[in-house]
Design an enzyme around this catalytic site. Structure first.
Site, PDB file in Angstrom:
ATOM      1  N   HIS A 190       0.823  -1.321   0.014  1.00  0.00           N
ATOM      2  CA  HIS A 190       0.176  -0.148  -0.095  1.00  0.00           C
ATOM      3  C   HIS A 190       0.923   1.115  -0.157  1.00  0.00           C
ATOM      4  O   HIS A 190       1.978   1.243   0.630  1.00  0.00           O
ATOM      5  CB  HIS A 190      -0.799   0.092   1.214  1.00  0.00           C
ATOM      6  CG  HIS A 190      -2.075   0.883   1.132  1.00  0.00           C
ATOM      7  ND1 HIS A 190      -1.951   2.276   1.249  1.00  0.00           N
ATOM      8  CD2 HIS A 190      -3.225   0.837   0.774  1.00  0.00           C
ATOM      9  CE1 HIS A 190      -3.158   2.924   1.248  1.00  0.00           C
ATOM     10  NE2 HIS A 190      -3.789   2.005   0.725  1.00  0.00           N
TER      11      HIS A 190
ATOM     12  N   ASP B 294      -8.093  -4.999  -0.173  1.00  0.00           N
ATOM     13  CA  ASP B 294      -8.463  -5.744  -1.311  1.00  0.00           C
ATOM     14  C   ASP B 294      -8.175  -7.436  -1.166  1.00  0.00           C
ATOM     15  O   ASP B 294      -8.608  -8.427  -1.976  1.00  0.00           O
ATOM     16  CB  ASP B 294      -7.700  -5.523  -2.529  1.00  0.00           C
ATOM     17  CG  ASP B 294      -8.380  -4.069  -3.050  1.00  0.00           C
ATOM     18  OD1 ASP B 294      -7.531  -3.115  -3.039  1.00  0.00           O
ATOM     19  OD2 ASP B 294      -9.552  -4.022  -3.129  1.00  0.00           O
TER      20      ASP B 294
HETATM   21  C1  SDX Z   1      -6.207   0.088  -2.761  1.00  0.00           C
HETATM   22  O1  SDX Z   1      -4.294   4.932  -2.056  1.00  0.00           O
HETATM   23  C2  SDX Z   1      -5.338   4.134  -1.414  1.00  0.00           C
HETATM   24  O2  SDX Z   1      -5.794   4.425  -0.284  1.00  0.00           O
HETATM   25  C3  SDX Z   1      -5.970   2.902  -2.204  1.00  0.00           C
HETATM   26  C4  SDX Z   1      -6.840   2.013  -1.460  1.00  0.00           C
HETATM   27  C5  SDX Z   1      -8.284   2.855  -1.147  1.00  0.00           C
HETATM   28  O3  SDX Z   1      -8.867   2.399  -0.345  1.00  0.00           O
HETATM   29  O4  SDX Z   1      -8.353   3.644  -2.011  1.00  0.00           O
HETATM   30  O5  SDX Z   1      -6.334   1.680  -0.077  1.00  0.00           O
HETATM   31  C6  SDX Z   1      -7.405   0.753  -2.341  1.00  0.00           C
HETATM   32  O6  SDX Z   1      -5.854   0.416  -4.126  1.00  0.00           O
HETATM   33  C7  SDX Z   1      -5.198  -0.839  -2.316  1.00  0.00           C
HETATM   34  C8  SDX Z   1      -4.060  -1.351  -3.107  1.00  0.00           C
HETATM   35  C9  SDX Z   1      -4.545  -2.531  -4.037  1.00  0.00           C
HETATM   36  N1  SDX Z   1      -3.586  -2.522  -4.934  1.00  0.00           N
HETATM   37  C10 SDX Z   1      -3.018  -3.873  -4.994  1.00  0.00           C
HETATM   38  O7  SDX Z   1      -3.181  -4.853  -3.991  1.00  0.00           O
HETATM   39  C11 SDX Z   1      -2.094  -4.381  -6.089  1.00  0.00           C
HETATM   40  C12 SDX Z   1      -0.579  -4.698  -5.538  1.00  0.00           C
HETATM   41  N2  SDX Z   1      -0.165  -3.698  -5.015  1.00  0.00           N
HETATM   42  C13 SDX Z   1       0.761  -2.580  -5.545  1.00  0.00           C
HETATM   43  O8  SDX Z   1       1.097  -2.666  -6.812  1.00  0.00           O
HETATM   44  C14 SDX Z   1       1.466  -1.806  -4.793  1.00  0.00           C
HETATM   45  O9  SDX Z   1       1.739  -2.253  -3.457  1.00  0.00           O
HETATM   46  C15 SDX Z   1       0.577  -0.613  -4.678  1.00  0.00           C
HETATM   47  C16 SDX Z   1       0.345   0.163  -5.926  1.00  0.00           C
HETATM   48  C17 SDX Z   1      -0.616  -0.524  -3.717  1.00  0.00           C
HETATM   49  C18 SDX Z   1       1.337   0.571  -3.876  1.00  0.00           C
HETATM   50  O10 SDX Z   1       2.547   0.702  -4.830  1.00  0.00           O
HETATM   51  P1  SDX Z   1       3.788   1.936  -4.382  1.00  0.00           P
HETATM   52  O11 SDX Z   1       3.493   2.546  -2.950  1.00  0.00           O
HETATM   53  O12 SDX Z   1       4.148   2.761  -5.503  1.00  0.00           O
HETATM   54  O13 SDX Z   1       4.986   1.032  -4.124  1.00  0.00           O
HETATM   55  P2  SDX Z   1       5.971   0.429  -5.040  1.00  0.00           P
HETATM   56  O14 SDX Z   1       5.206  -0.059  -6.423  1.00  0.00           O
HETATM   57  O15 SDX Z   1       7.031   1.459  -5.294  1.00  0.00           O
HETATM   58  O16 SDX Z   1       6.637  -0.886  -4.381  1.00  0.00           O
HETATM   59  C19 SDX Z   1       7.706  -0.649  -3.565  1.00  0.00           C
HETATM   60  C20 SDX Z   1       8.503  -1.927  -3.546  1.00  0.00           C
HETATM   61  C21 SDX Z   1       8.963  -2.234  -5.153  1.00  0.00           C
HETATM   62  O17 SDX Z   1      10.135  -3.245  -4.943  1.00  0.00           O
HETATM   63  P3  SDX Z   1      11.620  -2.568  -5.342  1.00  0.00           P
HETATM   64  O18 SDX Z   1      11.638  -1.905  -6.495  1.00  0.00           O
HETATM   65  O19 SDX Z   1      11.513  -1.388  -3.935  1.00  0.00           O
HETATM   66  O20 SDX Z   1      12.572  -3.609  -5.077  1.00  0.00           O
HETATM   67  O21 SDX Z   1       7.654  -3.110  -3.168  1.00  0.00           O
HETATM   68  C22 SDX Z   1       7.364  -3.955  -4.392  1.00  0.00           C
HETATM   69  C23 SDX Z   1       7.673  -3.156  -5.449  1.00  0.00           C
HETATM   70  O22 SDX Z   1       8.160  -4.008  -6.604  1.00  0.00           O
HETATM   71  N3  SDX Z   1       6.005  -4.367  -4.408  1.00  0.00           N
HETATM   72  C24 SDX Z   1       5.484  -5.466  -4.417  1.00  0.00           C
HETATM   73  C25 SDX Z   1       4.133  -5.329  -4.223  1.00  0.00           C
HETATM   74  N4  SDX Z   1       4.124  -4.184  -4.055  1.00  0.00           N
HETATM   75  C26 SDX Z   1       4.977  -3.565  -4.026  1.00  0.00           C
HETATM   76  N5  SDX Z   1       6.133  -6.710  -4.583  1.00  0.00           N
HETATM   77  C27 SDX Z   1       5.121  -7.612  -4.823  1.00  0.00           C
HETATM   78  N6  SDX Z   1       3.870  -7.689  -4.600  1.00  0.00           N
HETATM   79  C28 SDX Z   1       3.388  -6.601  -4.328  1.00  0.00           C
HETATM   80  N7  SDX Z   1       1.920  -6.353  -4.616  1.00  0.00           N
END
Ligand code: SDX
Length: 431
Positions: free
Chosen positions: A307, A365
């Site tokens: 998140h 989710d």
């Molecule tokens: C919602 O904003 C809100 O409040 C949203 C929400 C709401 O109520 O409105 O809470 C609802 O959207 C919840 C999130 C649902 N999405 C998912 O579950 C999809 C999977 N998660 C992600 O794609 C990700 O975690 C985000 C989009 C939620 C957050 O992304 P960020 O903050 O931009 O973090 P990032 O993509 O920069 O990741 C940081 C690191 C990275 O690794 P490195 O490059 O540092 O090595 O964490 C890794 C990412 O690759 N990473 C994951 C991951 N999420 C982040 N690796 C594996 N699985 C994941 N789910």
């Protein structure tokens, strides 16, 4: 307002001081509204990870402590003690309703649940296999072609009517999308049912026999609505605010919010979680998929984890995890393979340094899809239900934006990295 300031040295001896503003709770902000005028520079923040876009009184999140408040009340108390319309009233007006306020609010929502009969024709223009989110984007946007008076958004009465229409009609439209996809007739809302019961009725009733919503299922759905109602300045809410800042119709703004929510990185994750759990298929396969997550050449992500704000557990996931257990047990589905895979996946991931180091905990989710699946909601409808619930948050934030004297049309700048000025080359001189 504090007398505290933040000083920026902008090269040589030049520096500027900018005001630091206090919130009621949570991080202070540096007021950079004069930054470009004073320095000739822009700030740079793709994804707005360090940017406060507005003042708001509606929702507060502490990502490190896993705290979510609506108008000061914590989400666990609201999800345990309120029904969805009670929380809608709180989010919209700032206080929990008394009995008479709750009755009147429920009456006003109930008597806006029907849609114009022409909407039926609009839905029939789609292919039967249209994704419900595509249909909802179109139909909710089209409401601005049915309600013209709401286009004067400066009139509080128009904003109030649009607010009730949107909260009331989203379930009706979502259920129509489902019924249309399975070739069954649309079911009209019933005024004797509560919000969640009415949605189940419009989804699963048929004209041939009476339908009685399961009270356990209705209560679980009502709690899912509460847990999805609002969430500060997330992507879809920021989309609604940006569209609304141009003075566009509230229906167009909410339609844009639905479009933004559809993405798998946002509200589309609940559908993606269930598809992922189906793909994993067995707890034995979990180690293989966790290796895929860590492989930088593999774009596989653990949907429902991580998140932007929560760097601790998402408090909504805590409530939903318990609800998933209760609902599946109540429905005799406690041995549902998908729940077993989810619980094992969560357990393994939370012990794995890759996830712990990146603070990747289950989010809202992760469990919602398992509950929706168990109560018979088709996967394609999961994000539509998220959109139905989030409509109250979107429209409350939209109202707050319209009434905010500081708000103006949203228009960010950029760091330009394209071609420098160059002379035009006529066609016959191009290589
Ligand atoms: C919602 O904003 C809100 O409040 C949203 C929400 C709401 O109520 O409105 O809470 C609802 O959207 C919840 C999130 C649902 N999405 C998912 O579950 C999809 C999977 N998660 C992600 O794609 C990700 O975690 C985000 C989009 C939620 C957050 O992304 P960020 O903050 O931009 O973090 P990032 O993509 O920069 O990741 C940081 C690191 C990275 O690794 P490195 O490059 O540092 O090595 O964490 C890794 C990412 O690759 N990473 C994951 C991951 N999420 C982040 N690796 C594996 N699985 C994941 N789910």
């Amino acid at each position: 307002m504090t007398d505290k300031t933040a000083r920026f040295t902008t090269g040589g001896d030049a520096s500027i001081e900018l005001p630091v503003l206090d919130g009621a709770i949570g991080p202070q902000v540096v007021d950079i509204r004069k930054f470009y005028a004073d320095t000739g520079m822009f700030t740079y923040d793709p994804g707005f990870t360090s940017t406060a876009s507005c003042r708001s009184k509606i929702t507060f999140i502490d990502g490190d402590e896993g705290v979510l408040l609506h108008r000061g009340y914590n989400i666990e108390d609201l999800a345990t003690n309120c029904d969805f319309l009670e929380v809608c009233y709180l989010i919209l007006y700032g206080e929990l309703p008394n009995k008479e306020e709750r009755r009147k609010f429920g009456y006003d929502v109930t008597y806006h649940t029907m849609v114009h009969e022409q909407i039926n024709q609009l839905v029939r223009g789609f292919r039967r296999d249209a994704h419900p989110m595509a249909l909802m984007i179109a139909v909710v946007g089209a409401l601005s072609a049915f309600y013209y008076e709401d286009l004067n958004i400066r009139d509080p009465r128009n904003r109030m009517i649009a607010t009730f229409r949107l909260i009331a009609k989203l379930p009706t439209i979502a259920a129509m999308a489902y019924k249309y996809s399975i070739g069954q007739p649309f079911i009209y809302p019933r005024n004797d049912l509560n919000y969640a019961e009415n949605f189940l009725h419009m989804m699963f009733a048929v004209p041939c026999e009476p339908f009685k919503p399961n009270p356990v299922v209705a209560k679980a759905l009502d709690q899912i609505f509460i847990l999805h109602a609002d969430h500060e300045q997330n992507a879809s809410t920021s989309t609604v605010r940006l569209v609304g800042s141009t003075g566009a119709s509230p229906y167009a703004a909410i339609s844009a919010g639905i479009a933004s929510l559809w993405g798998p990185a946002h509200g589309g994750a609940n559908e993606a979680v269930v598809n992922m759990l189906r793909e994993i298929g067995s707890p034995d396969e979990i180690p293989h998929y966790l290796e895929r997550v860590k492989d930088k050449n593999d774009n596989f992500r653990l949907m429902g984890f991580g998140h932007r704000v929560y760097k601790n557990y998402d408090p909504r996931a805590t409530v939903l995890k318990q609800s998933a257990h209760d609902v599946l047990t109540e429905l005799g589905k406690q041995d549902e393979p998908m729940l077993k895979i989810a619980l094992e996946l969560e357990k393994i991931a939370l012990d794995d340094s890759y996830f712990v180091d990146r603070k990747l905990f289950p989010n809202v989710d992760f469990y919602s899809g398992i509950i929706l699946q168990a109560i018979g909601i088709p996967t394609s409808m999961f994000t539509a239900i998220f959109a139905m619930a989030r409509t109250v948050g979107w429209i409350a934030q939209w109202n707050e934006m319209v009434e905010d004297p500081e708000q103006k049309i949203g228009r960010p700048r950029q760091l330009y990295t394209g071609a420098p000025p160059r002379d035009f080359v006529p066609m016959d001189q191009r290589g």
